[in-house]
Scaffold this motif. Structure first.
Motif, mmCIF file in Angstrom:
data_model
loop_
_atom_site.group_PDB
_atom_site.id
_atom_site.type_symbol
_atom_site.label_atom_id
_atom_site.label_comp_id
_atom_site.label_asym_id
_atom_site.label_seq_id
_atom_site.Cartn_x
_atom_site.Cartn_y
_atom_site.Cartn_z
ATOM 1 N N MET A 1 55.067 120.810 0.552
ATOM 2 C CA MET A 1 53.739 120.234 0.727
ATOM 3 C C MET A 1 53.857 118.713 0.881
ATOM 4 S SD MET A 1 50.479 120.289 -1.868
ATOM 5 C CE MET A 1 50.385 122.065 -1.844
ATOM 6 N N ASP A 2 53.298 118.194 1.945
ATOM 7 C CA ASP A 2 53.314 116.750 2.175
ATOM 8 C C ASP A 2 52.200 116.111 1.347
ATOM 9 O OD1 ASP A 2 53.345 114.164 3.112
ATOM 10 O OD2 ASP A 2 53.699 114.734 5.199
ATOM 11 N N LYS A 3 52.569 115.260 0.389
ATOM 12 C CA LYS A 3 51.606 114.659 -0.529
ATOM 13 C C LYS A 3 51.293 113.204 -0.191
ATOM 14 C CE LYS A 3 53.157 117.727 -4.230
ATOM 15 N NZ LYS A 3 53.734 117.844 -5.593
ATOM 16 N N VAL A 4 51.765 112.734 0.954
ATOM 17 C CA VAL A 4 51.580 111.332 1.317
ATOM 18 C C VAL A 4 50.137 111.084 1.741
ATOM 19 C CG1 VAL A 4 52.254 109.504 2.912
ATOM 20 C CG2 VAL A 4 53.986 111.050 1.970
ATOM 21 N N ILE A 5 49.537 110.052 1.155
ATOM 22 C CA ILE A 5 48.179 109.610 1.474
ATOM 23 C C ILE A 5 48.286 108.310 2.256
ATOM 24 C CG2 ILE A 5 45.932 109.002 0.521
ATOM 25 C CD1 ILE A 5 46.757 111.878 -0.041
ATOM 26 N N SER A 6 47.420 108.137 3.225
ATOM 27 C CA SER A 6 47.580 107.022 4.167
ATOM 28 C C SER A 6 47.365 105.653 3.553
ATOM 29 C CB SER A 6 46.632 107.206 5.356
ATOM 30 O OG SER A 6 45.281 107.225 4.923
ATOM 31 N N SER A 7 46.576 105.563 2.476
ATOM 32 C CA SER A 7 46.307 104.247 1.881
ATOM 33 C C SER A 7 46.032 104.398 0.393
ATOM 34 C CB SER A 7 45.099 103.585 2.551
ATOM 35 O OG SER A 7 43.904 104.287 2.225
ATOM 36 N N TYR B 68 54.811 117.133 -10.924
ATOM 37 C CA TYR B 68 53.910 116.275 -11.692
ATOM 38 C C TYR B 68 53.096 115.327 -10.811
ATOM 39 C CZ TYR B 68 56.199 117.610 -16.086
ATOM 40 O OH TYR B 68 56.680 118.304 -17.173
ATOM 41 N N VAL B 69 53.370 115.275 -9.532
ATOM 42 C CA VAL B 69 52.772 114.265 -8.657
ATOM 43 C C VAL B 69 51.935 114.952 -7.573
ATOM 44 C CG1 VAL B 69 53.244 112.351 -7.084
ATOM 45 C CG2 VAL B 69 54.704 112.714 -9.100
ATOM 46 N N GLN B 70 50.695 114.479 -7.427
ATOM 47 C CA GLN B 70 49.804 115.072 -6.430
ATOM 48 C C GLN B 70 49.623 114.194 -5.191
ATOM 49 O OE1 GLN B 70 49.037 115.354 -9.914
ATOM 50 N NE2 GLN B 70 49.968 117.363 -9.589
ATOM 51 N N ARG B 71 49.806 112.868 -5.337
ATOM 52 C CA ARG B 71 49.578 111.963 -4.214
ATOM 53 C C ARG B 71 50.657 110.879 -4.195
ATOM 54 N NH1 ARG B 71 43.127 111.178 -5.667
ATOM 55 N NH2 ARG B 71 42.667 113.436 -5.714
ATOM 56 N N VAL B 72 51.102 110.535 -2.999
ATOM 57 C CA VAL B 72 52.128 109.508 -2.817
ATOM 58 C C VAL B 72 51.611 108.482 -1.819
ATOM 59 C CG1 VAL B 72 54.465 109.026 -1.998
ATOM 60 C CG2 VAL B 72 54.006 111.120 -3.303
ATOM 61 N N VAL B 73 51.732 107.208 -2.174
ATOM 62 C CA VAL B 73 51.345 106.108 -1.288
ATOM 63 C C VAL B 73 52.586 105.279 -0.993
ATOM 64 C CG1 VAL B 73 49.926 104.042 -1.014
ATOM 65 C CG2 VAL B 73 49.015 106.032 -2.238
#
Length: 256
Positions: free
Chosen positions: A1-7, A227-232
């Protein structure tokens, strides 16, 4: 699952007023400053923050303090932040001071599904017996004090019961992270970051270097992506912007 958020702004967009945040960092090391700046712009207030300390007056969580966005802080160290001390002593801010190791274990326990644990730290003090000032009024009188905690004896040693901490959101900063949310911290910047990541129901990580899945050695991962849902992903300038809390310069004898 790609968790990268654009900003960062998008990543914290659902952090509402009254939210509880577990925030990584120690002093100015490993602090998720980009996410904190995004929160500042968002305008959420009445926040409860769980962090080792509250940054500097003009840096990190100190910026949220300046704007009166914090209602309550659970920390182990007032540190160099004069505004933190002023708000606490003047009755503008509720502060639960907690022994540093106990705070770390409360966050870890929260992320491990352990509701409470016994520790010897604080036995025989106001930590266990209650009465530790949490909030003052404007005249310096204590209006909210810590309650007494359960104690129990094991093998002749007395221990105090401490409750785990589960935060609505965890905010952390990592050296490297992949799109699945696996994180690696650099040296002392690890500090409270893995624990804050575990504690958050939703954990948001700002990473100095974003890599593809499979590029991180599993043996080097400090926080698993579970443990991580979003990555910036930070820009190079954001990644390089790091404060030094105190600079000491040695002057050689005979030289100015």
């Amino acid at each position: 699952m790609d968790k990268v958020i654009s900003s960062a702004a998008e990543a914290v967009a659902d952090v509402g007023s009254g939210t509880t945040l577990a925030v990584g960092g120690f002093g100015v090391c490993g602090v998720p400053v980009v996410l904190i700046d995004a929160l500042l712009a968002l305008g959420a207030d009445e926040l409860e923050v769980v962090s080792n300390n509250c940054g500097l007056d003009d840096h990190g969580l100190g910026l949220l303090l300046q704007e009166r966005r914090l209602r309550r802080v659970v920390a182990s160290y007032v540190g160099e932040n004069k505004e933190f001390a002023r708000q606490y002593l003047s009755g503008e801010l509720e502060v639960e001071l907690t022994p540093q190791g106990t705070l770390a274990e409360r966050l870890r326990a929260g992320g491990s599904g352990i509701p409470a644990f016994f520790t010897a730290t604080g036995v025989g003090t106001q930590i266990a017996e209650g009465g530790l000032p949490w909030r003052y009024d404007a005249s310096g009188e204590v209006v909210v004090a810590s309650p007494p905690k359960q104690t129990q004896t094991f093998d002749g040693q007395e221990y105090v019961l401490e409750r785990a901490i589960v935060a609505d959101f965890g905010l952390v900063r990592a050296w490297k992270g992949d799109r699945h949310g696996n994180l690696v911290y650099n040296a002392s910047a690890r500090n409270f970051n893995p624990l804050a990541a575990m504690s958050g129901r939703v954990t948001i990580a700002e990473v100095e270097e974003l890599v593809e899945p499979g590029e991180l050695d599993p043996n080097e991962v400090h926080t698993p992506g579970a443990y991580v849902q979003r990555v910036v992903a930070l820009t190079p300038d954001q990644a390089a912007d790091k404060r030094i809390e105190k600079r000491t310069v040695h002057v050689e004898e005979g030289r100015a």
